[in-house]
Design an enzyme around this catalytic site. Structure first.
Site, PDB file in Angstrom:
ATOM      1  N   HIS A  64       0.858  -1.194   0.000  1.00  0.00           N
ATOM      2  CA  HIS A  64       0.000   0.000   0.000  1.00  0.00           C
ATOM      3  C   HIS A  64       0.889   1.237   0.000  1.00  0.00           C
ATOM      4  O   HIS A  64       2.105   1.137   0.217  1.00  0.00           O
ATOM      5  CB  HIS A  64      -0.840   0.009   1.285  1.00  0.00           C
ATOM      6  CG  HIS A  64       0.021   0.204   2.487  1.00  0.00           C
ATOM      7  ND1 HIS A  64       0.686  -0.843   3.098  1.00  0.00           N
ATOM      8  CD2 HIS A  64       0.412   1.335   3.135  1.00  0.00           C
ATOM      9  CE1 HIS A  64       1.425  -0.368   4.079  1.00  0.00           C
ATOM     10  NE2 HIS A  64       1.285   0.954   4.128  1.00  0.00           N
ATOM     11  N   HIS A 109       5.530   6.806  -0.672  1.00  0.00           N
ATOM     12  CA  HIS A 109       6.335   5.666  -1.099  1.00  0.00           C
ATOM     13  C   HIS A 109       5.543   4.395  -0.818  1.00  0.00           C
ATOM     14  O   HIS A 109       4.659   4.395   0.038  1.00  0.00           O
ATOM     15  CB  HIS A 109       7.656   5.617  -0.314  1.00  0.00           C
ATOM     16  CG  HIS A 109       7.435   5.346   1.139  1.00  0.00           C
ATOM     17  ND1 HIS A 109       7.063   6.342   2.024  1.00  0.00           N
ATOM     18  CD2 HIS A 109       7.450   4.196   1.872  1.00  0.00           C
ATOM     19  CE1 HIS A 109       6.880   5.818   3.216  1.00  0.00           C
ATOM     20  NE2 HIS A 109       7.104   4.506   3.169  1.00  0.00           N
TER      21      HIS A 109
END
Ligand code: 3AM
Length: 183
Positions: A52, A134
């Site tokens: 995720h 990120h």
């Protein structure tokens, strides 16, 4: 025993975070890429179903705060976007290897800022660190000499989620609790 006494069970706090979650096809490709990075850099791959991009880590909150977050999230109006995941990187201190959009669209930071404001409005302490979008691919990476060649991945993002983080014997498990559409 006095039957008037109410025995209210205290609901344990839940550890939560806002995120965007890739669909199964993109998760598979990210998982393959994590495997390629592991060949060069070692470390432990993030479980495919856990992959995720965190928008806002919240931490452990009580049920009332969770309710506040859920209600406030439903009022968010933020734009759909497309992320070009074209950059692999490594942070030595958390020992994490990641992939990120080298040039994230403004809509991503705008969404994160709206979630930050929402968290503060629900009584959560403001985040002092800058948003660094990120996707963690590997943990416990010691060093990276070189990264594998790869083709950038395009991620069309049309929703954000609230996720639950649980530490189990077999490792961490993330569960998507709710999803909200972007417009
Ligand atoms: O999305 P990634 O994997 O980079 O490391 C945790 C994970 O990050 C991070 O929140 C994401 C979902 O758990 N995290 C865990 N504890 C944190 C904290 N105290 C944290 N981020 C900020 N502060």
């Amino acid at each position: 025993m006095n039957s008037e006494i109410k025995h209210t069970k205290k609901v344990p706090a839940r550890r939560l975070f806002f995120a965007i979650w890739p669909d199964a096809a993109l998760s598979r490709r990210l998982d393959e890429l994590a495997g390629a990075v592991k060949k060069q850099a070692g470390g432990r791959v993030q479980k495919r179903e856990n992959i995720h991009l965190t928008l806002r880590f919240i931490g452990a909150v009580d049920a009332e705060t969770e309710q506040c977050l859920v209600e406030a999230a439903a009022t968010i109006r933020a734009e759909k976007m497309q992320l070009n995941l074209d950059t692999l990187g490594f942070w030595p201190r958390p020992r994490v290897a990641w992939i990120a959009p080298g040039q994230p669209p403004a809509a991503l930071a705008e969404l994160a800022a709206k979630l930050e404001a929402l968290c503060v409005a629900c009584g959560i302490e403001a985040e002092s660190r800058a948003f660094a979008p990120h996707i963690t691919l590997l943990r416990k990476v010691r060093a990276v000499q070189r990264m594998p060649e790869f083709s950038p991945l395009i991620w069309p993002v049309d929703e954000f989620v609230l996720a639950l983080s649980e530490t189990l014997q077999e490792g961490v498990r993330y569960t998507v609790l709710q999803r909200w559409s972007l417009v």
